[in-house]
Design a protein around this motif. Structure first.
Motif, PDB file in Angstrom:
ATOM      1  N   SER A 156       0.818  -1.215   0.000  1.00  0.00           N
ATOM      2  CA  SER A 156       0.000   0.000   0.000  1.00  0.00           C
ATOM      3  C   SER A 156       0.850   1.263   0.000  1.00  0.00           C
ATOM      4  O   SER A 156       0.384   2.318  -0.433  1.00  0.00           O
ATOM      5  N   VAL A 157       2.099   1.171   0.469  1.00  0.00           N
ATOM      6  CA  VAL A 157       2.948   2.368   0.492  1.00  0.00           C
ATOM      7  C   VAL A 157       3.457   2.741  -0.893  1.00  0.00           C
ATOM      8  O   VAL A 157       4.032   3.815  -1.058  1.00  0.00           O
ATOM      9  N   TRP A 158       3.236   1.879  -1.874  1.00  0.00           N
ATOM     10  CA  TRP A 158       3.501   2.311  -3.252  1.00  0.00           C
ATOM     11  C   TRP A 158       2.253   2.108  -4.130  1.00  0.00           C
ATOM     12  O   TRP A 158       2.312   2.061  -5.346  1.00  0.00           O
ATOM     13  N   GLY A 159       1.102   2.053  -3.475  1.00  0.00           N
ATOM     14  CA  GLY A 159      -0.149   1.906  -4.206  1.00  0.00           C
ATOM     15  C   GLY A 159      -0.641   3.222  -4.774  1.00  0.00           C
ATOM     16  O   GLY A 159      -0.166   4.297  -4.426  1.00  0.00           O
ATOM     17  N   SER A 160      -1.632   3.120  -5.654  1.00  0.00           N
ATOM     18  CA  SER A 160      -2.159   4.315  -6.319  1.00  0.00           C
ATOM     19  C   SER A 160      -3.412   4.846  -5.645  1.00  0.00           C
ATOM     20  O   SER A 160      -3.953   5.873  -6.072  1.00  0.00           O
ATOM     21  N   GLY A 161      -3.903   4.167  -4.599  1.00  0.00           N
ATOM     22  CA  GLY A 161      -5.070   4.673  -3.873  1.00  0.00           C
ATOM     23  C   GLY A 161      -6.261   4.872  -4.785  1.00  0.00           C
ATOM     24  O   GLY A 161      -6.656   3.962  -5.528  1.00  0.00           O
TER      25      GLY A 161
END
Length: 394
Positions: A156-161
């Protein structure tokens, strides 16, 4: 309105030390804390405070490293960073960073997405969304991990949200295939692969025309990018063709998975036009629960694993004329306490420090960052900020 300063950064390399390195053994020199070593923690530091693990009255823990000043700037650095000391005048150190999260996953999310809960885009996603990529054959946002584990907050820390998923980070590997299943299976020619992707995307486009779901467009883009990456990724992710002096400079270990390899790959990626390269190195959570997490054993080993490569990155970018257009950021998700960690009132078997929200350090370099500069200050024992407070939103 014109900005105060002209923008210089064309790419970013973010080096995150997952687990949170101790600023008190690296950047924040506190002689007064040394005088308090072994004493009971003053009540004023505990009253009304919450810690991840400390309970009862812990002992104060003096700096477990020697400090000296370096460069024309006189930057204080510990003996754990002998290589970084040689480029002290290239970096800006932010000594008064703070956060409001004392657990790893929400603190990492806050640093990288601006919120402690899931659902927001990461920095790399925003940068790629806003600026795109300079190389259409490579992802605009690439992620490399080391230390044996992903960060606590996961992917999630490199996810696109809430942004289209085409802007999420693409995780690559420095050992084995750079991207799993990148190669075509036996019997699959390049032309046949292209024909199959064209057929799949024709169906996807028909589906988009019917439902107008933007994620379908992301799917189409990802199929096309995967096809291009089959040619471009193996080349850029191969460090074996780098000259020996570069391997010596970074301390790389070709064929293995390690931080130094990833740092060299980061340089190669920005050189090829990748906009944002995110590195996570796991293993910095120095609680003192065992030798590998001891502030005077395992922590020192972690410093040895990253110091040479980080310094080499700055020197290498500079000699290639890339440092002035590449922003390099180094840091963790929070700091460590001036007290030695105890749990349930019991001292840990090794020296360690608990999570600390009120003070930690990040350094930055390149892309117009002021050289040889220190911003912010903490109190005499490194417990709280007293000037130049910097929050994740800054």
């Amino acid at each position: 309105t014109l900005p105060q300063f002209a923008a210089k950064a064309k790419s970013v390399i973010y080096l995150h030390m997952a687990g949170a390195p101790s600023q008190l053994e690296l950047f924040d020199f506190k002689p007064e804390l040394a005088k308090m070593d072994g004493q009971n923690c003053p009540p004023s530091l505990l009253e009304g405070k919450r810690f991840a693990f400390i309970r009862g009255v812990p002992k104060m823990l003096g700096p477990q490293a020697k400090f000296s000043q370096h460069g024309q700037s006189g930057l204080w650095l510990s003996e754990n960073l002998p290589h970084l000391a040689t480029v002290a005048d290239e970096i800006t150190v932010l000594k008064a960073c703070t956060t409001d999260q004392f657990n790893h996953a929400p603190a990492q999310l806050l640093v990288h997405t601006g919120g402690p809960r899931l659902g927001r885009p990461s920095i790399g996603s925003w940068v790629t969304y806003g600026l795109g990529t300079e190389n259409q054959n490579l992802p605009g946002f690439v992620v490399l991990t080391s230390g044996g584990r992903n960060p606590d907050a996961g992917k999630s820390v490199w996810g696109s949200g809430f942004l289209p998923s085409v802007y999420q980070g693409v995780q690559c590997r420095s050992e084995g295939e750079p991207v799993l299943f990148l190669k075509d299976p036996d019997g699959m020619s390049r032309d046949l692969r292209k024909a199959s992707i064209d057929a799949i995307n024709e169906v996807n486009m028909q589906e988009y025309e019917e439902y107008k779901d933007p994620e379908i467009l992301s799917r189409i883009s990802q199929y096309e990018m995967a096809y291009k990456m089959q040619i471009s990724v193996p080349e850029v992710m191969n460090i074996n063709n780098e000259p020996q002096y570069i391997h010596d400079m970074y301390g790389t270990k070709p064929g293995q998975s390690c931080f130094a390899n990833n740092v060299l790959l980061a340089r190669k990626l920005v050189e090829k036009g990748v906009r944002f390269v995110q590195l996570f190195d796991w293993g910095w959570d120095s609680h003192g629960t065992d030798e590998s997490l001891a502030i005077d054993v395992g922590f020192i080993n972690k410093c040895r694993q990253v110091d040479k490569a980080c310094t080499a990155l700055l020197l290498d970018l500079k000699q290639r004329g890339l440092l002035e257009e590449t922003l390099v950021v180094w840091g963790g998700e929070f700091g460590r306490t001036p007290m030695q960690e105890n749990r349930e009132g019991k001292t840990m078997p090794f020296k360690g420090r608990d999570h600390h929200t009120e003070a930690f350090t990040i350094w930055m370099a390149g892309a117009g960052i002021k050289k040889g500069f220190t911003y912010g200050e903490t109190d005499e024992i490194g417990y709280s900020t007293i000037s130049g407070k910097t929050e994740p939103f800054d």
